[in-house]
Write a protein that holds these residues in place. Structure first.
Motif, PDB file in Angstrom:
ATOM      1  N   HIS A  31       0.845  -1.191   0.000  1.00  0.00           N
ATOM      2  CA  HIS A  31       0.000   0.000   0.000  1.00  0.00           C
ATOM      3  C   HIS A  31       0.887   1.249   0.000  1.00  0.00           C
ATOM      4  O   HIS A  31       1.912   1.300   0.685  1.00  0.00           O
ATOM      5  CB  HIS A  31      -0.921   0.008   1.221  1.00  0.00           C
ATOM      6  N   TYR A  32       0.461   2.273  -0.767  1.00  0.00           N
ATOM      7  CA  TYR A  32       1.212   3.516  -0.891  1.00  0.00           C
ATOM      8  C   TYR A  32       0.243   4.696  -0.918  1.00  0.00           C
ATOM      9  O   TYR A  32      -0.951   4.541  -1.220  1.00  0.00           O
ATOM     10  CB  TYR A  32       2.017   3.557  -2.200  1.00  0.00           C
ATOM     11  N   THR A  33       0.789   5.875  -0.658  1.00  0.00           N
ATOM     12  CA  THR A  33       0.029   7.106  -0.837  1.00  0.00           C
ATOM     13  C   THR A  33       0.862   8.100  -1.638  1.00  0.00           C
ATOM     14  O   THR A  33       2.089   8.142  -1.545  1.00  0.00           O
ATOM     15  CB  THR A  33      -0.348   7.758   0.511  1.00  0.00           C
ATOM     16  N   LEU A  34       0.177   8.900  -2.434  1.00  0.00           N
ATOM     17  CA  LEU A  34       0.779   9.987  -3.204  1.00  0.00           C
ATOM     18  C   LEU A  34       0.004  11.251  -2.880  1.00  0.00           C
ATOM     19  O   LEU A  34      -1.221  11.296  -3.065  1.00  0.00           O
ATOM     20  CB  LEU A  34       0.701   9.696  -4.701  1.00  0.00           C
ATOM     21  N   THR A  35       0.691  12.272  -2.414  1.00  0.00           N
ATOM     22  CA  THR A  35       0.047  13.539  -2.095  1.00  0.00           C
ATOM     23  C   THR A  35       0.270  14.543  -3.214  1.00  0.00           C
ATOM     24  O   THR A  35       1.414  14.832  -3.582  1.00  0.00           O
ATOM     25  CB  THR A  35       0.579  14.117  -0.775  1.00  0.00           C
ATOM     26  N   LEU A  36      -0.831  15.051  -3.754  1.00  0.00           N
ATOM     27  CA  LEU A  36      -0.785  16.140  -4.721  1.00  0.00           C
ATOM     28  C   LEU A  36      -1.159  17.410  -3.971  1.00  0.00           C
ATOM     29  O   LEU A  36      -2.314  17.567  -3.544  1.00  0.00           O
ATOM     30  CB  LEU A  36      -1.767  15.888  -5.864  1.00  0.00           C
ATOM     31  N   PRO A  37      -0.213  18.304  -3.734  1.00  0.00           N
ATOM     32  CA  PRO A  37      -0.517  19.525  -2.985  1.00  0.00           C
ATOM     33  C   PRO A  37      -1.650  20.318  -3.631  1.00  0.00           C
ATOM     34  O   PRO A  37      -1.933  20.176  -4.832  1.00  0.00           O
ATOM     35  CB  PRO A  37       0.799  20.299  -3.020  1.00  0.00           C
ATOM     36  N   SER A  38      -2.293  21.142  -2.841  1.00  0.00           N
ATOM     37  CA  SER A  38      -3.393  21.955  -3.357  1.00  0.00           C
ATOM     38  C   SER A  38      -2.910  22.819  -4.519  1.00  0.00           C
ATOM     39  O   SER A  38      -1.729  23.135  -4.645  1.00  0.00           O
ATOM     40  CB  SER A  38      -3.957  22.840  -2.245  1.00  0.00           C
ATOM     41  N   GLY A  39      -3.859  23.181  -5.360  1.00  0.00           N
ATOM     42  CA  GLY A  39      -3.512  24.007  -6.511  1.00  0.00           C
ATOM     43  C   GLY A  39      -2.825  23.238  -7.608  1.00  0.00           C
ATOM     44  O   GLY A  39      -1.876  23.749  -8.229  1.00  0.00           O
ATOM     45  N   VAL A  86     -13.926  12.010  -5.923  1.00  0.00           N
ATOM     46  CA  VAL A  86     -12.547  12.243  -5.500  1.00  0.00           C
ATOM     47  C   VAL A  86     -12.530  13.363  -4.463  1.00  0.00           C
ATOM     48  O   VAL A  86     -13.099  14.436  -4.678  1.00  0.00           O
ATOM     49  CB  VAL A  86     -11.654  12.593  -6.699  1.00  0.00           C
ATOM     50  N   ARG A  87     -11.893  13.093  -3.326  1.00  0.00           N
ATOM     51  CA  ARG A  87     -11.977  13.993  -2.176  1.00  0.00           C
ATOM     52  C   ARG A  87     -10.625  14.636  -1.888  1.00  0.00           C
ATOM     53  O   ARG A  87      -9.591  13.966  -1.932  1.00  0.00           O
ATOM     54  CB  ARG A  87     -12.453  13.205  -0.948  1.00  0.00           C
ATOM     55  N   ALA A  88     -10.648  15.922  -1.586  1.00  0.00           N
ATOM     56  CA  ALA A  88      -9.454  16.627  -1.142  1.00  0.00           C
ATOM     57  C   ALA A  88      -9.447  16.705   0.378  1.00  0.00           C
ATOM     58  O   ALA A  88     -10.493  16.657   1.027  1.00  0.00           O
ATOM     59  CB  ALA A  88      -9.406  18.018  -1.742  1.00  0.00           C
ATOM     60  N   GLY A 144      -6.703  21.204   1.231  1.00  0.00           N
ATOM     61  CA  GLY A 144      -6.732  21.295  -0.226  1.00  0.00           C
ATOM     62  C   GLY A 144      -5.891  20.264  -0.935  1.00  0.00           C
ATOM     63  O   GLY A 144      -5.995  20.107  -2.166  1.00  0.00           O
ATOM     64  N   ASP A 145      -5.037  19.539  -0.209  1.00  0.00           N
ATOM     65  CA  ASP A 145      -4.230  18.488  -0.833  1.00  0.00           C
ATOM     66  C   ASP A 145      -5.127  17.314  -1.237  1.00  0.00           C
ATOM     67  O   ASP A 145      -6.159  17.051  -0.608  1.00  0.00           O
ATOM     68  CB  ASP A 145      -3.164  17.970   0.130  1.00  0.00           C
ATOM     69  N   THR A 146      -4.715  16.602  -2.270  1.00  0.00           N
ATOM     70  CA  THR A 146      -5.401  15.377  -2.674  1.00  0.00           C
ATOM     71  C   THR A 146      -4.465  14.202  -2.452  1.00  0.00           C
ATOM     72  O   THR A 146      -3.328  14.222  -2.940  1.00  0.00           O
ATOM     73  CB  THR A 146      -5.822  15.425  -4.160  1.00  0.00           C
ATOM     74  N   VAL A 147      -4.924  13.211  -1.707  1.00  0.00           N
ATOM     75  CA  VAL A 147      -4.120  12.033  -1.423  1.00  0.00           C
ATOM     76  C   VAL A 147      -4.649  10.875  -2.258  1.00  0.00           C
ATOM     77  O   VAL A 147      -5.823  10.517  -2.168  1.00  0.00           O
ATOM     78  CB  VAL A 147      -4.149  11.669   0.079  1.00  0.00           C
ATOM     79  N   PHE A 197       5.703  24.668 -14.609  1.00  0.00           N
ATOM     80  CA  PHE A 197       6.916  24.962 -15.366  1.00  0.00           C
ATOM     81  C   PHE A 197       8.006  25.610 -14.497  1.00  0.00           C
ATOM     82  O   PHE A 197       9.189  25.329 -14.676  1.00  0.00           O
ATOM     83  CB  PHE A 197       6.588  25.855 -16.563  1.00  0.00           C
ATOM     84  N   ASP A 198       7.600  26.467 -13.552  1.00  0.00           N
ATOM     85  CA  ASP A 198       8.623  27.067 -12.704  1.00  0.00           C
ATOM     86  C   ASP A 198       8.931  26.206 -11.476  1.00  0.00           C
ATOM     87  O   ASP A 198       9.760  26.568 -10.643  1.00  0.00           O
ATOM     88  CB  ASP A 198       8.235  28.490 -12.292  1.00  0.00           C
ATOM     89  N   LYS A 199       8.230  25.083 -11.368  1.00  0.00           N
ATOM     90  CA  LYS A 199       8.457  24.064 -10.330  1.00  0.00           C
ATOM     91  C   LYS A 199       8.160  24.554  -8.918  1.00  0.00           C
ATOM     92  O   LYS A 199       8.638  23.984  -7.936  1.00  0.00           O
ATOM     93  CB  LYS A 199       9.890  23.520 -10.419  1.00  0.00           C
ATOM     94  N   SER A 200       7.334  25.592  -8.822  1.00  0.00           N
ATOM     95  CA  SER A 200       6.897  26.015  -7.492  1.00  0.00           C
ATOM     96  C   SER A 200       5.844  25.063  -6.936  1.00  0.00           C
ATOM     97  O   SER A 200       5.610  25.037  -5.724  1.00  0.00           O
ATOM     98  CB  SER A 200       6.360  27.453  -7.543  1.00  0.00           C
ATOM     99  N   TRP A 201       5.199  24.317  -7.793  1.00  0.00           N
ATOM    100  CA  TRP A 201       4.310  23.221  -7.373  1.00  0.00           C
ATOM    101  C   TRP A 201       4.999  21.908  -7.718  1.00  0.00           C
ATOM    102  O   TRP A 201       5.496  21.742  -8.844  1.00  0.00           O
ATOM    103  CB  TRP A 201       2.960  23.294  -8.072  1.00  0.00           C
ATOM    104  N   ARG A 202       5.022  20.988  -6.756  1.00  0.00           N
ATOM    105  CA  ARG A 202       5.653  19.693  -7.003  1.00  0.00           C
ATOM    106  C   ARG A 202       4.797  18.574  -6.421  1.00  0.00           C
ATOM    107  O   ARG A 202       4.292  18.701  -5.300  1.00  0.00           O
ATOM    108  CB  ARG A 202       7.026  19.621  -6.330  1.00  0.00           C
ATOM    109  N   PRO A 203       4.634  17.473  -7.152  1.00  0.00           N
ATOM    110  CA  PRO A 203       3.945  16.323  -6.571  1.00  0.00           C
ATOM    111  C   PRO A 203       4.827  15.675  -5.507  1.00  0.00           C
ATOM    112  O   PRO A 203       6.061  15.751  -5.569  1.00  0.00           O
ATOM    113  CB  PRO A 203       3.751  15.386  -7.763  1.00  0.00           C
TER     114      PRO A 203
END
Length: 477
Positions: free
Chosen positions: A374-382, A418-420, A424-427, A465-471
């Protein structure tokens, strides 16, 4: 005045002689090579040519994957009734039943192959609000249609002209000249099935009385579109060489193939020795390209220096070119081994258009993803996607959607339920069983199998593109 070289004269010192002469025996990974005063002994002649043919076979495989992939895809589509005047499509969306390289479960696909040698100039009416691309039979970019194309997403009529066509080109079309008679047409309609079904394809001569468009829904069909990893790979390549203009392939790759007996206008009939060598070459090369894909040594493959997310476009070039103009051979081989459809819209499209991708087969500890864990991946908000985002799971053997009890191995922003999190993060959860009530955020995996994950962003925004958001990394639970 005669030219005078500034280079020092190496003379005939012992060191110089040692660098230019051939010893009586050379130890190699392929066995010893024996010589008499630099001239090869009989066993060395045999071993040298076996080695040369093997090495050329490996290189030809790695360099010609794009073409073999097109042959296999066209063959697979034809097996379910998709010809040059038929559009195969996915309604409502693609499942894991077809073996298709890194397909997704979110957009409505349409596919066909042009046959300009049979149909002559051919018209495609592209749907509006779409991301469509056309590649030739060597999977080189021909044109975008839709949002990233000259119609700017309004829909338009494109006229594809055969190689060498010198006839009249009527007004009112976006005229396109592929270098091959066959070309792969990929239609991605963001408006769904209804929008996709507005697409049309027909010969120019039928434009005054357009025939009814034929469609085949292959969303749940079990068929193969992936090229071979054995000797038959070279038979797939021979199919293109025989059917397409000789000038459609660059001289270097044409020379590699000619050295193996693949020449336009000549039957490809290798003897037992060469068949065995090419079979071995294909198997070795397929192993090498998997290493290149999942453990690349070029740091340019990594989106971030401290994370495992990768891109097959290390320099941001859809033509796989370095800043100095050199072809990035590893990058090209990797992309076409597990994906299809290269275009500027996938790499250099303006912010808010096109699409962007990142993939990984590793967890946060550097171990391969295991379908029994089992694993989790967090996609930060935005999440930086103007249109939508998606996370898909794939089978590392077929490079196609992972086959599980659920036909759609994905979580995406269009999925119902799909729930955040409160911040605001999505797991996203991965594992063989659902994590409690989080089924909408869960991708099922298969015990005993590995898997890899791809993040897709449609209409990527500046923070990607500016990599201020990262998975986040994929973390073992």
């Amino acid at each position: 005045m005669p030219h005078v070289s500034d280079a020092p004269n190496p003379g005939t010192s012992p060191e110089t002689l040692a660098s230019i002469v051939c010893p009586d025996r050379l130890a190699t990974p392929f066995g010893a090579l024996d010589f008499f005063d630099g001239m090869p002994m009989p066993d060395t002649v045999t071993r040298s040519y076996d080695t040369l043919d093997l090495l050329r076979g490996i290189e030809a495989f790695l360099n010609c994957v794009p073409g073999a992939s097109m042959v296999a895809l066209r063959r697979g589509l034809r097996s379910i009734g998709v010809d040059s005047r038929t559009i195969g499509y996915t309604a409502p969306r693609c499942t894991s039943a077809p073996v298709v390289l890194t397909g997704n479960t979110e957009t409505t696909y349409g596919m066909t192959f042009l046959a300009l040698d049979e149909d002559g100039p051919t018209v495609i009416e592209a749907p509006g609000n779409s991301l469509c691309v056309v590649d030739d039979m060597w999977q080189r970019y021909v044109t975008d249609m839709g949002i990233a194309g000259p119609d700017k997403g309004e829909g338009g009529e494109y006229l594809f002209l055969p190689p060498g066509y010198e006839g009249e080109v009527p007004d009112g079309y976006f005229a396109v000249r592929p270098t091959t008679y066959g070309s792969w047409v990929l239609l991605r309609a963001l408006g769904g099935t209804e929008s996709l079904l507005t697409a049309r394809i027909y010969p120019l001569w039928a434009s005054a009385d357009r025939p009814e468009q034929r469609f085949v829904n292959w969303a749940e069909s079990d068929f193969n579109t992936v090229h071979a990893n054995d000797f038959s790979f070279f038979e797939e390549i021979d199919t293109i060489v025989q059917a397409e203009p000789a000038e459609s392939l660059d001289p270097e790759r044409a020379g590699q193939l000619a050295a193996l007996g693949i020449v336009r206008g000549r039957p490809f009939q290798p003897d037992d020795r060469m068949r065995s060598i090419l079979d071995t070459a294909a198997r070795i090369a397929s192993g090498i390209v998997r290493t290149l894909a999942f453990k690349p040594r070029d740091p340019g493959f990594y989106h971030y220096p401290d994370r495992s997310w990768k891109t097959p476009f290390p320099t941001g070039s859809y033509e796989f070119l370095s800043a100095e103009g050199a072809r990035l051979l590893d990058s090209r081989a990797v992309f076409y081994y597990f994906a299809t459809a290269s275009s500027p819209a996938m790499v250099t499209a303006p912010v808010g258009t096109g699409s962007q991708y990142a993939y990984t087969a590793e967890d946060s500890t550097g171990e391969w993803l295991d379908g029994g864990r089992h694993y989790t991946l967090t996609l930060p908000s935005g999440v930086p996607a103007k249109n939508f985002w998606a996370v898909n799971a794939y089978d590392p053997q077929t490079r196609s959607l992972l086959r599980t009890d659920h036909p759609y191995p994905s979580v995406n922003s269009q999925s119902e339920g799909v729930r955040a999190e409160s911040n605001g993060d999505t797991v996203v959860h991965f594992g063989p069983t659902a994590p409690g009530a989080e089924q909408a955020n869960w991708v099922q995996t298969v015990p005993g199998k590995g898997f890899f994950v791809m993040l897709r962003l449609y209409g990527p925004l500046e923070s990607w593109f500016d990599k201020s958001w990262r998975p986040g990394e994929i973390v073992p639970a």
